[in-house]
Scaffold this active site. Structure first.
Site, short mmCIF file in Angstrom:
data_model
loop_
_atom_site.label_atom_id
_atom_site.label_comp_id
_atom_site.label_asym_id
_atom_site.label_seq_id
_atom_site.Cartn_x
_atom_site.Cartn_y
_atom_site.Cartn_z
N LYS A 267 0.84 -1.20 0.00
CA LYS A 267 0.00 0.00 0.00
C LYS A 267 0.88 1.25 0.00
CE LYS A 267 -3.34 2.39 3.01
NZ LYS A 267 -4.04 2.31 4.31
N ASP A 272 -3.00 10.21 4.04
CA ASP A 272 -4.39 9.78 4.12
C ASP A 272 -5.17 10.69 5.05
OD1 ASP A 272 -6.77 8.43 4.07
OD2 ASP A 272 -6.12 6.83 5.42
N LYS A 279 -10.83 12.07 8.64
CA LYS A 279 -10.32 11.60 9.92
C LYS A 279 -10.35 12.72 10.95
CE LYS A 279 -6.92 8.31 8.02
NZ LYS A 279 -7.42 7.09 8.68
N ASP A 349 -12.57 6.54 3.87
CA ASP A 349 -11.36 6.31 4.66
C ASP A 349 -10.93 4.85 4.61
OD1 ASP A 349 -9.23 6.99 6.28
OD2 ASP A 349 -10.35 6.69 8.15
N ARG A 353 -7.74 -0.65 0.89
CA ARG A 353 -8.19 -1.91 0.29
C ARG A 353 -8.62 -1.71 -1.17
NH1 ARG A 353 -12.65 -2.36 4.86
NH2 ARG A 353 -10.91 -1.32 5.88
#
Length: 501
Positions: A267, A272, A279, A349, A353
């Site tokens: 990844k 992020d 977040k 968020d 994946r």
């Protein structure tokens, strides 16, 4: 900007400890062998070690440090440092690595640039295995995270390290040193702030790290990614002004077994924010490390190539920023993966994946027969296993067993988690093939179940390093910051090949 680490010159010698021409001798001692150790060394150090043990100042607990107050009689080194190993039966790969790092950190604090490790405590390992771990640990410790401090003039590195052991272990020492260098290079990348490590810059720096004999590299830009139909990767990237990248590294040595290729997928989210599902502000600065999985697989492949392991291997790293821009993917949006599956994004968020799904599919298209993906994927794995243990998911059981044995050899901790078919039900969507985030229950497991949908046929494992990629607190064997977790394990996975899997 300061150079973040230095690679010490590591060598081996069969010289006696007293004859080693260094600034500091490091002597490991098992906790249940302190009496024999004091009997051996008290004549040299005027009873200093025995007195320290008698008054409880030094008990040889794991990674406990004691520096002798008196110089060794007729010894060339001006200082001697004893490092505890705990009970001898517990001195395994993890313990030896920690002891080496702890002792080398102490040497740096004392400004001892030339050190030697007396290989007098065998523990449970062979000489070669022990020496490799010691060399890697001494190199690992030669790292300074204060790269951007304008006043960082007091830092000090070890320049020379000698392991006093059989000359036959020279290759093991060189291997350990090279592995330590690769891990430190990965730690540099993981520590980098998001403004200085965008997807394009990460691709450049990762390519540079992997520029060793035997590795070929390719970077796919947003147009090439779109041509492959990677709608999940592009969907995560669309909220940022920074375009995505997809790094592909290939290691194909002559003579490697045909029909078997290890695929490493990491990844690479350079920062992020959580996207539209933003977040909390508290702790968001840590999200610069969300590309730790990518750095891990690049560093591992680099070491695999440097060791000239007879195995075909590739690394695939999707690289994006996850930002809440005006074009960002929204909760409820539908993305189509390169595999053809559709995903309802109910939480932006849960982006890791998504990009890994496209990358896993692509690794299979490139010929990977055995897959391992590495990602700082879920907070749920931290709830389950804490900050000390990596979560292991995958199939079939022999492949997971192989990876667990590799971690044991490497001195790293991981623990298997279940992937029962019932967990797949949580991924159901009313309007698409699945949702990307089915909620809090079994969050780390359902994230792995999502990845499983894109891993294709054949052995696959997922390593969730959300808890282990970053150390929040300083410990003698690990300063605060990037850890380089699972690099050593991946190298040992490659060493072991594909035994019956």
């Amino acid at each position: 900007m300061h150079v973040p680490y230095e690679v010490p010159r590591v060598s081996v010698s069969d010289a006696a400890p007293g004859a080693a021409d260094v600034d500091l001798i490091i002597i490991p001692i098992a906790q249940d062998h302190t009496a024999s150790a004091s009997g051996t060394y008290d004549a040299v150090f005027g009873g200093d070690l025995g007195a320290a043990i008698a008054r409880g100042e030094f008990c040889a607990k794991s990674c406990e440090i004691y520096v002798a107050r008196r110089p060794g009689k007729d010894w060339r080194a001006s200082r001697v440092l004893f490092v505890g190993g705990g009970p001898r039966a517990e001195i395994d790969a993890e313990r030896i690595h920690r002891m080496a790092v702890s002792a080398a950190h102490a040497a740096r604090q004392q400004r001892d640039g030339r050190i030697a490790w007396a290989d007098v405590e065998p523990g449970m390992l062979s000489t070669a295995a022990r020496v490799e771990l010691i060399a890697e640990g001494l190199t690992f410790a030669n790292f300074d995270g204060g790269t951007y401090k304008s006043r960082n003039h007091d830092r000090f590195f070890v320049t020379h390290a000698v392991i006093l052991t059989s000359p036959d272990a020279a290759v093991a020492a060189a291997t350990g040193c090279a592995t330590g260098e690769s891990i430190n290079a990965a730690r540099v990348l993981i520590n980098e702030p998001g403004n200085l490590l965008t997807p394009r810059l990460l691709a450049e720096k990762a390519q540079s790290l992997a520029s060793v004999p035997g590795i070929t590299s390719e970077v796919l830009d947003e147009r090439a990614i779109q041509a492959l139909g990677m709608g999940m990767l592009l969907g995560v990237a669309q909220g940022s002004v920074e375009p995505p990248r997809l790094l592909v590294l290939r290691y194909e040595p002559a003579g490697a077994p045909a029909g078997q290729t290890l695929g490493l997928v990491g990844k690479g989210v350079t920062f992020d924010t959580g996207g539209i599902s933003l977040k909390p502000a508290d702790g968001m600065e840590r999200m610069k490390d969300d590309m730790a999985g990518g750095a891990t697989v690049v560093a591992a492949l680099r070491s695999i190539a440097l060791q000239q392991l007879p195995i075909r291997a590739i690394a695939v790293v999707p690289m994006v920023e996850n930002m809440p821009g005006g074009k960002a993917v929204k909760p409820g949006d539908i993305l189509r993966a390169a595999s053809g599956l559709t995903v309802e994004v109910n939480n932006t968020d849960a982006e890791g994946r998504l990009i890994l799904g496209d990358a896993l599919w692509y690794a299979r298209q490139l010929g990977a027969t055995h897959l391992v993906d590495v990602a700082t994927l879920t907070g749920a794995v931290v709830v389950a296993l804490g900050k000390t243990t990596t979560g292991l998911f995958g199939t079939p059981e022999p492949w997971l067993h192989h990876i667990r044995k590799a971690a044991e050899t490497a001195g790293e901790r991981l623990w298997p988690m279940p992937l029962f078919p019932d967990y797949r039900d949580q991924l159901k969507s009313e309007i698409a093939d699945m949702v990307n985030s089915p909620g809090r229950p079994a969050g780390a497991i359902t994230a792995a179940m999502f990845l499983k949908e894109f891993a294709g046929e054949g052995p696959w494992a997922h390593l969730d390093i959300a808890g282990t990629a970053w150390a929040e607190d300083h410990k003698p064997w690990q300063p605060k910051g990037a850890t380089g977790a699972m690099i050593r394990t991946l190298i040992d996975v490659a060493r072991g090949g594909f035994p019956g899997v």
